[in-house]
Design a protein around this motif. Structure first.
Motif, PDB file in Angstrom:
ATOM      1  N   ILE A   1       0.835  -1.203   0.000  1.00 25.74           N
ATOM      2  CA  ILE A   1       0.000   0.000   0.000  1.00 25.74           C
ATOM      3  C   ILE A   1       0.870   1.253   0.000  1.00 25.74           C
ATOM      4  O   ILE A   1       0.633   2.201  -0.767  1.00 25.74           O
ATOM      5  CB  ILE A   1      -0.950  -0.007   1.207  1.00 25.74           C
ATOM      6  CG1 ILE A   1      -1.990  -1.122   1.045  1.00 25.74           C
ATOM      7  CG2 ILE A   1      -1.654   1.333   1.365  1.00 25.74           C
ATOM      8  CD1 ILE A   1      -2.883  -1.302   2.254  1.00 25.74           C
ATOM      9  N   LEU A   2       1.898   1.282   0.840  1.00 29.25           N
ATOM     10  CA  LEU A   2       2.773   2.457   0.906  1.00 29.25           C
ATOM     11  C   LEU A   2       3.530   2.657  -0.400  1.00 29.25           C
ATOM     12  O   LEU A   2       3.725   3.804  -0.835  1.00 29.25           O
ATOM     13  CB  LEU A   2       3.750   2.310   2.067  1.00 29.25           C
ATOM     14  CG  LEU A   2       3.173   2.528   3.468  1.00 29.25           C
ATOM     15  CD1 LEU A   2       4.209   2.206   4.529  1.00 29.25           C
ATOM     16  CD2 LEU A   2       2.690   3.956   3.631  1.00 29.25           C
ATOM     17  N   GLN A   3       3.959   1.576  -1.032  1.00 29.98           N
ATOM     18  CA  GLN A   3       4.672   1.709  -2.298  1.00 29.98           C
ATOM     19  C   GLN A   3       3.758   2.286  -3.376  1.00 29.98           C
ATOM     20  O   GLN A   3       4.175   3.141  -4.167  1.00 29.98           O
ATOM     21  CB  GLN A   3       5.214   0.342  -2.740  1.00 29.98           C
ATOM     22  CG  GLN A   3       6.305  -0.214  -1.848  1.00 29.98           C
ATOM     23  CD  GLN A   3       7.531   0.676  -1.794  1.00 29.98           C
ATOM     24  OE1 GLN A   3       7.978   1.181  -2.808  1.00 29.98           O
ATOM     25  NE2 GLN A   3       8.062   0.872  -0.605  1.00 29.98           N
ATOM     26  N   ILE A   4       2.516   1.840  -3.413  1.00 28.40           N
ATOM     27  CA  ILE A   4       1.571   2.354  -4.410  1.00 28.40           C
ATOM     28  C   ILE A   4       1.232   3.810  -4.127  1.00 28.40           C
ATOM     29  O   ILE A   4       1.212   4.657  -5.030  1.00 28.40           O
ATOM     30  CB  ILE A   4       0.294   1.485  -4.422  1.00 28.40           C
ATOM     31  CG1 ILE A   4       0.621   0.068  -4.896  1.00 28.40           C
ATOM     32  CG2 ILE A   4      -0.766   2.098  -5.333  1.00 28.40           C
ATOM     33  CD1 ILE A   4      -0.530  -0.912  -4.760  1.00 28.40           C
ATOM     34  N   LEU A   5       0.988   4.134  -2.855  1.00 34.70           N
ATOM     35  CA  LEU A   5       0.635   5.514  -2.506  1.00 34.70           C
ATOM     36  C   LEU A   5       1.766   6.482  -2.812  1.00 34.70           C
ATOM     37  O   LEU A   5       1.525   7.634  -3.186  1.00 34.70           O
ATOM     38  CB  LEU A   5       0.263   5.592  -1.023  1.00 34.70           C
ATOM     39  CG  LEU A   5      -1.040   4.914  -0.595  1.00 34.70           C
ATOM     40  CD1 LEU A   5      -1.225   5.053   0.914  1.00 34.70           C
ATOM     41  CD2 LEU A   5      -2.232   5.507  -1.320  1.00 34.70           C
ATOM     42  N   SER A   6       3.004   6.040  -2.653  1.00 34.79           N
ATOM     43  CA  SER A   6       4.138   6.946  -2.871  1.00 34.79           C
ATOM     44  C   SER A   6       4.193   7.462  -4.302  1.00 34.79           C
ATOM     45  O   SER A   6       4.797   8.509  -4.562  1.00 34.79           O
ATOM     46  CB  SER A   6       5.443   6.225  -2.527  1.00 34.79           C
ATOM     47  OG  SER A   6       5.709   5.172  -3.446  1.00 34.79           O
ATOM     48  N   LEU A   7       3.577   6.745  -5.240  1.00 31.73           N
ATOM     49  CA  LEU A   7       3.624   7.136  -6.653  1.00 31.73           C
ATOM     50  C   LEU A   7       2.307   7.693  -7.175  1.00 31.73           C
ATOM     51  O   LEU A   7       2.266   8.202  -8.302  1.00 31.73           O
ATOM     52  CB  LEU A   7       4.019   5.928  -7.517  1.00 31.73           C
ATOM     53  CG  LEU A   7       5.394   5.307  -7.238  1.00 31.73           C
ATOM     54  CD1 LEU A   7       5.569   4.044  -8.058  1.00 31.73           C
ATOM     55  CD2 LEU A   7       6.495   6.302  -7.555  1.00 31.73           C
ATOM     56  N   THR A   8       1.249   7.635  -6.398  1.00 33.73           N
ATOM     57  CA  THR A   8      -0.082   7.963  -6.941  1.00 33.73           C
ATOM     58  C   THR A   8      -0.853   8.988  -6.119  1.00 33.73           C
ATOM     59  O   THR A   8      -2.054   9.133  -6.310  1.00 33.73           O
ATOM     60  CB  THR A   8      -0.928   6.677  -7.041  1.00 33.73           C
ATOM     61  OG1 THR A   8      -1.029   6.073  -5.748  1.00 33.73           O
ATOM     62  CG2 THR A   8      -0.309   5.684  -8.015  1.00 33.73           C
ATOM     63  N   LEU A   9      -0.198   9.725  -5.214  1.00 32.00           N
ATOM     64  CA  LEU A   9      -0.932  10.636  -4.337  1.00 32.00           C
ATOM     65  C   LEU A   9      -1.632  11.752  -5.100  1.00 32.00           C
ATOM     66  O   LEU A   9      -2.622  12.314  -4.626  1.00 32.00           O
ATOM     67  CB  LEU A   9       0.009  11.238  -3.294  1.00 32.00           C
ATOM     68  CG  LEU A   9       0.514  10.290  -2.212  1.00 32.00           C
ATOM     69  CD1 LEU A   9       1.377  11.041  -1.214  1.00 32.00           C
ATOM     70  CD2 LEU A   9      -0.659   9.630  -1.486  1.00 32.00           C
ATOM     71  N   PHE A  10      -1.126  12.107  -6.282  1.00 25.86           N
ATOM     72  CA  PHE A  10      -1.740  13.189  -7.060  1.00 25.86           C
ATOM     73  C   PHE A  10      -2.666  12.679  -8.152  1.00 25.86           C
ATOM     74  O   PHE A  10      -3.135  13.442  -8.985  1.00 25.86           O
ATOM     75  CB  PHE A  10      -0.650  14.073  -7.683  1.00 25.86           C
ATOM     76  CG  PHE A  10       0.142  14.839  -6.663  1.00 25.86           C
ATOM     77  CD1 PHE A  10      -0.404  15.936  -6.013  1.00 25.86           C
ATOM     78  CD2 PHE A  10       1.432  14.456  -6.351  1.00 25.86           C
ATOM     79  CE1 PHE A  10       0.330  16.642  -5.070  1.00 25.86           C
ATOM     80  CE2 PHE A  10       2.170  15.156  -5.412  1.00 25.86           C
ATOM     81  CZ  PHE A  10       1.616  16.253  -4.771  1.00 25.86           C
ATOM     82  N   GLU A  11      -2.914  11.362  -8.154  1.00 24.51           N
ATOM     83  CA  GLU A  11      -3.842  10.793  -9.119  1.00 24.51           C
ATOM     84  C   GLU A  11      -5.279  10.919  -8.619  1.00 24.51           C
ATOM     85  O   GLU A  11      -5.517  11.160  -7.437  1.00 24.51           O
ATOM     86  CB  GLU A  11      -3.503   9.317  -9.369  1.00 24.51           C
ATOM     87  CG  GLU A  11      -2.104   9.069  -9.894  1.00 24.51           C
ATOM     88  CD  GLU A  11      -1.912   9.617 -11.301  1.00 24.51           C
ATOM     89  OE1 GLU A  11      -2.927   9.709 -12.039  1.00 24.51           O
ATOM     90  OE2 GLU A  11      -0.773   9.944 -11.651  1.00 24.51           O
ATOM     91  N   LYS A  12      -6.219  10.754  -9.527  1.00 21.15           N
ATOM     92  CA  LYS A  12      -7.638  10.772  -9.179  1.00 21.15           C
ATOM     93  C   LYS A  12      -8.242   9.409  -9.508  1.00 21.15           C
ATOM     94  O   LYS A  12      -8.873   9.209 -10.540  1.00 21.15           O
ATOM     95  CB  LYS A  12      -8.378  11.870  -9.930  1.00 21.15           C
ATOM     96  CG  LYS A  12      -8.031  13.277  -9.469  1.00 21.15           C
ATOM     97  CD  LYS A  12      -8.905  14.312 -10.141  1.00 21.15           C
ATOM     98  CE  LYS A  12      -8.617  15.715  -9.595  1.00 21.15           C
ATOM     99  NZ  LYS A  12      -9.477  16.741 -10.217  1.00 21.15           N
TER     100      LYS A  12
END
Length: 388
Positions: free
Chosen positions: A350-361
């Motif tokens: 989860i943290l790895q995915i969030l680190s790259l997608t925080l500005f996605e919608k």
């Protein structure tokens, strides 16, 4: 196409903001604050934890590059390095400590039925301490040794969900056994700890409160056997005894009987001696309980690898403690989100995915749902095969 909130905003929706505002008001955290609020500070530091930022300038550059999205992230003012550094140095770290404790309370209720490997209905805690090394010339308030500085993280981990229920941050000189004075024993709960916490006067307080402890005996422990129970030596058990302490000071500090279990680990051939005040559980279960204490070691290793608690953005004691508590709050927040959304992915994934997608919608449940092996096979059917 999904055109809703940013991923970062969806994660922060799980924060109890009304509780945060009450805590800030209690400590007068926004006294003489004009624009950069405590919530802005928390969100910037949480962003740094989730995206693995290395410095305050790193945070400033990344957020300024996305300044058109700051409002949608929940940040209501411009982010400047000096402003954030001043906020970390001046604003009371206890605000974020209290807020992290509120998040811990929420997470524990969500994970109360989570299994941890042993069929036991009681609450089980693992207690341990880790040291974070610092530079003495930069952090003189954390003096540890002649040419070394450090802070210690004393942690009580609830093994159901690996949620830290108690954390105390001290300088390196505080011995780990002293943290037992700050714990409120929970009747019926099990406390797993290593030999560094073997203090019979303090353990007797847990015994009187109706709590159970499992620890290891030292080589110079003086006891007298009162009774021996039969054991199955094929399981590695060597003896299961009821003993009383015979040392001059230890028998005054703990005059009740103790249970002494000797166990030879079949894998390492190492003989271990366990002490506990619980006489009801099978001896093999006691040894398995102590084995679960390793979870707190894995927790320390995990947060040091995946959260920013080894490289600090400020040098003052307040800045260091604020950063550690916000890191803990971020960890617990991700655990809360994982449980509420019923995600099968691990916290690491989860943290790895969030680190790259925080500005996605993208919807969080869709973003963080693991792709099934069938889908991977279908997607890769027309790919070039380099190896058979």
């Amino acid at each position: 196409m999904y055109s809703g909130k940013l991923v970062f905003s969806q994660v922060m929706e799980h924060l109890p903001l009304h509780t945060f505002r009450r805590i800030v008001a209690r400590y007068a955290g926004e006294r003489k604050v004009h624009s950069f609020s405590c919530l802005d500070q928390f969100l910037c530091m949480a962003f740094a934890q989730l995206t693995y930022r290395e410095s305050l300038r790193d945070i400033e550059v990344c957020l300024r590059a996305q300044r058109s999205k700051l409002y949608h992230l929940g940040i209501r003012s411009a982010v400047a390095r000096n402003t954030l550094a001043n906020a970390n140095a001046v604003r009371d770290w206890r605000m974020y400590a209290d807020f992290a404790q509120r998040l811990i309370g929420i997470a524990r209720r969500l994970y109360v039925q989570e299994p941890f490997g042993i069929d036991l209905h009681d609450t089980v805690y693992a207690l341990d301490t880790t040291t974070i090394d610092l530079c003495l010339s930069v952090f003189p308030w954390a003096w540890f040794r002649t040419a070394k500085a450090a802070v210690k993280l004393h942690t009580l981990l609830d093994l159901r969900g690996n949620i830290p229920t108690f954390i105390h941050i001290s300088n390196g000189k505080m011995h780990e056994v002293n943290v037992l004075d700050q714990l409120a024993p929970e009747p019926g709960a099990f406390y797993l700890m290593d030999r560094g916490f073997l203090d019979f006067q303090r353990l007797f307080r847990f015994h009187n409160a109706g709590s159970f402890f499992v620890t290891r005996g030292k080589a110079n422990l003086q006891v007298q056997r009162r009774y021996s129970r039969p054991v199955d030596r094929s399981t590695g058990l060597l003896c299961d005894q009821t003993v009383v302490l015979t040392g001059f000071y230890s028998r005054q500090d703990f005059h009740a009987p103790l249970r002494r279990i000797r166990f030879k680990d079949p894998k390492t051939a190492k003989t271990l001696v366990f002490l506990t005040n619980n006489f009801a559980l099978p001896a093999l279960t006691i040894t398995e309980l102590y084995r679960c204490r390793w979870q707190v070691e894995l927790f320390f290793k995990w947060i040091k690898q995946h959260l920013r608690i080894k490289a600090f953005f400020g040098t003052s004691e307040n800045a260091v403690k604020s950063q550690i508590w916000i890191a803990v709050a971020t960890y617990v927040l991700v655990a809360i989100m994982k449980k509420r959304l019923q995600l099968s992915a691990s916290l690491y994934e989860i943290l790895q995915i969030l680190s790259l997608t925080l500005f996605e919608k993208l919807p969080l449940d869709q973003l963080l749902t693991q792709t099934s092996p069938e889908e991977i096979h279908a997607l890769s059917a027309n790919q070039l095969l380099l190896f058979n």
